[in-house]
Design a protein around this motif. Structure first.
Motif, mmCIF file in Angstrom:
data_model
loop_
_atom_site.group_PDB
_atom_site.id
_atom_site.type_symbol
_atom_site.label_atom_id
_atom_site.label_comp_id
_atom_site.label_asym_id
_atom_site.label_seq_id
_atom_site.Cartn_x
_atom_site.Cartn_y
_atom_site.Cartn_z
ATOM 1 N N ASP A 40 0.864 -1.233 0.052
ATOM 2 C CA ASP A 40 0.313 0.226 0.149
ATOM 3 C C ASP A 40 0.851 1.272 -0.017
ATOM 4 O O ASP A 40 1.740 1.575 0.811
ATOM 5 N N GLU A 76 -2.117 8.318 4.750
ATOM 6 C CA GLU A 76 -3.336 7.590 5.486
ATOM 7 C C GLU A 76 -3.985 8.184 6.357
ATOM 8 O O GLU A 76 -5.137 7.701 6.738
ATOM 9 N N HIS A 99 -4.535 -3.109 4.361
ATOM 10 C CA HIS A 99 -4.548 -2.464 5.808
ATOM 11 C C HIS A 99 -4.685 -3.625 6.621
ATOM 12 O O HIS A 99 -5.474 -3.651 7.897
#
Ligand code: HGY
Ligand code: MN
Ligand code: MN
Length: 421
Positions: free
Chosen positions: A98, A133, A385
């Motif tokens: 990510d 994030e 996540h």
């Protein structure tokens, strides 16, 4: 689109090695990465990226919100630059891919252009955006938000984490309070990212052409009741903050389900005070993350949640405060850039799938200042996540090769790089 037979392929094993090497910084027992924005681990990863970018022949600089720009000169420096990039801050229980994938795919393109002595016409740049994030500091996508004017520099620098530490203090502490926002013309922006959902894997596609992204609304909710003894206090005499909060938390999920299939409702953070098993909770603080494909649906979800709050307040002597803390409008990416991703994927031999992103990405902010688009690759089980997040080496290579084609088509290849470059 110019015919560019000399577009080089990237070095897949080298890209994979860089992803694994960077993942060592903040590596977790469960095989993931925990590297919150502006921590010492983020600093270490930032310094590693800058070292690698300079080795790849890029000039690097840092702006006032800590965004890192690694630029490779082209023959026509007056042309606006073609940007690519993503983020290297992660969730507390994040994965290796990510954000990190998009940054390192951009770096691999710089390395491959250098290896093949290719000179582009326009400058190209790979960017590490600060605090995408939003896990430690709100709003999310902060660095790209300041760059694109979505968020003011002063608001960003003054954002504080749960310990009361500000972004500005942390940027100074880790040595990434850069030299101001040097505005530079951007021709276009391309971001490679894992899908973070199940669609590409389920449809057995390697490349996703991202046509847009869900809108997001983030709220903080504080529910205040009255602490008292769990034993002697009759059920009729309680002002139980957690019981009231649980009605709202359930309502967030119900609302998302009522706008199926594309709406989302998540409560990711809950703090109970005093959090003692034999005390009726006097205060509960929780987060709300609502997402949907259009603003009307988001408006409906938010107003329905407010109606539930009013009902609870009327029926119980409970105080409830709901504050919106971040908003990302639903959006569509630039049609020409989307078409270029599609053509580049087909040129590279893939059968791409058009897809809407459920996650937010820095490209959403960049789309406000330049034509932008994204390239998705699958991730195992659509999981992200989460420490078990995984992508296949072939998919990692494929996405970077499609990114290479987009960048070369957009920047233009003018020949062999001058050895002095
Ligand atoms: O929350 C998001 O959509 C992104 O992953 N920060
Ligand atoms: Mn991301
Ligand atoms: Mn993320």
């Amino acid at each position: 689109m110019t015919d560019l037979p000399s577009i080089p392929s990237i070095d897949g094993p080298r890209l994979w090695t860089s992803i694994m090497d960077l993942a060592r910084i903040g590596a977790t027992q469960g095989g993931g990465v925990s590297r919150l924005a502006l921590t010492d681990l983020d600093k270490e990863a930032r310094c590693t990226f800058i070292k690698w970018a300079r080795e790849a022949g890029c000039e690097t600089r840092v702006d006032a919100i800590g965004n890192i720009f690694a630029r490779r000169r082209g023959r026509s420096p007056d042309r606006p630059a073609i940007l690519m990039g993503s983020h290297i801050d992660t969730q507390p229980g994040g994965g290796k891919f990510d954000g990190n994938y998009g940054v390192l795919a951009g770096l691999e393109i710089m390395r491959s252009l250098r290896d093949n002595n290719i000179e582009t016409d326009a400058d190209i740049e790979v960017v590490v955006w600060t605090n995408e994030e939003g896990s430690r500091f709100v709003p999310l996508m902060m660095g790209s938000g300041v760059f694109s004017g979505v968020c003011s520099l002063s608001d960003a620098l003054s954002a504080r984490d749960s310990e009361g530490v500000s972004v500005g203090e942390e940027l100074t502490r880790i040595g990434f309070a850069g030299d101001g926002h040097v505005p530079h013309a951007v021709d276009s922006y391309f971001e490679a990212h894992i899908e973070q959902g199940p669609v590409l894997e389920r449809t057995e596609r390697t490349i996703g052409v991202v046509v847009g992204a869900l809108g997001q609304r983030w709220f903080d909710c504080t529910v205040t009741g009255f602490e008292s003894h769990a034993g002697p206090t009759p059920m009729t005499h309680r002002r139980d903050a957690l019981q009231a909060a649980s009605i709202l938390i359930q309502r967030v999920v119900e609302l998302a389900k009522s706008f199926a299939p594309n709406a989302r409702g998540t409560v990711g953070q809950v703090a109970v005070h005093p959090n003692s098993r034999n005390v009726i909770p006097g205060r509960v603080h929780f987060s709300v993350d609502l997402r949907a494909e259009d603003e009307e649906t988001l408006d409906s979800m938010a107003s329905s949640l407010c109606e539930t709050i009013e009902t609870i307040k009327q029926n119980q002597s409970i105080l409830i405060d709901l504050v919106e803390v971040s908003r990302v409008p639903a959006m569509r990416f630039d049609a020409d850039c989307v078409a270029l991703v599609d053509r580049s994927a087909r040129e590279a031999g893939y059968d791409p799938l058009e897809i809407v992103s459920g996650a937010g990405h820095d490209a959403i902010n960049l789309a406000k200042v330049a034509p932008s688009a994204m390239i998705f690759i699958p991730c195992e089980g659509g999981v992200s996540h989460n420490e078990i997040e995984h992508a296949e080496p072939d998919h990692v290579t494929a996405g970077a090769n499609v990114l290479m084609r987009c960048i070369c088509h957009r920047a233009g290849i003018v020949g062999v790089a001058n050895p002095s470059h």
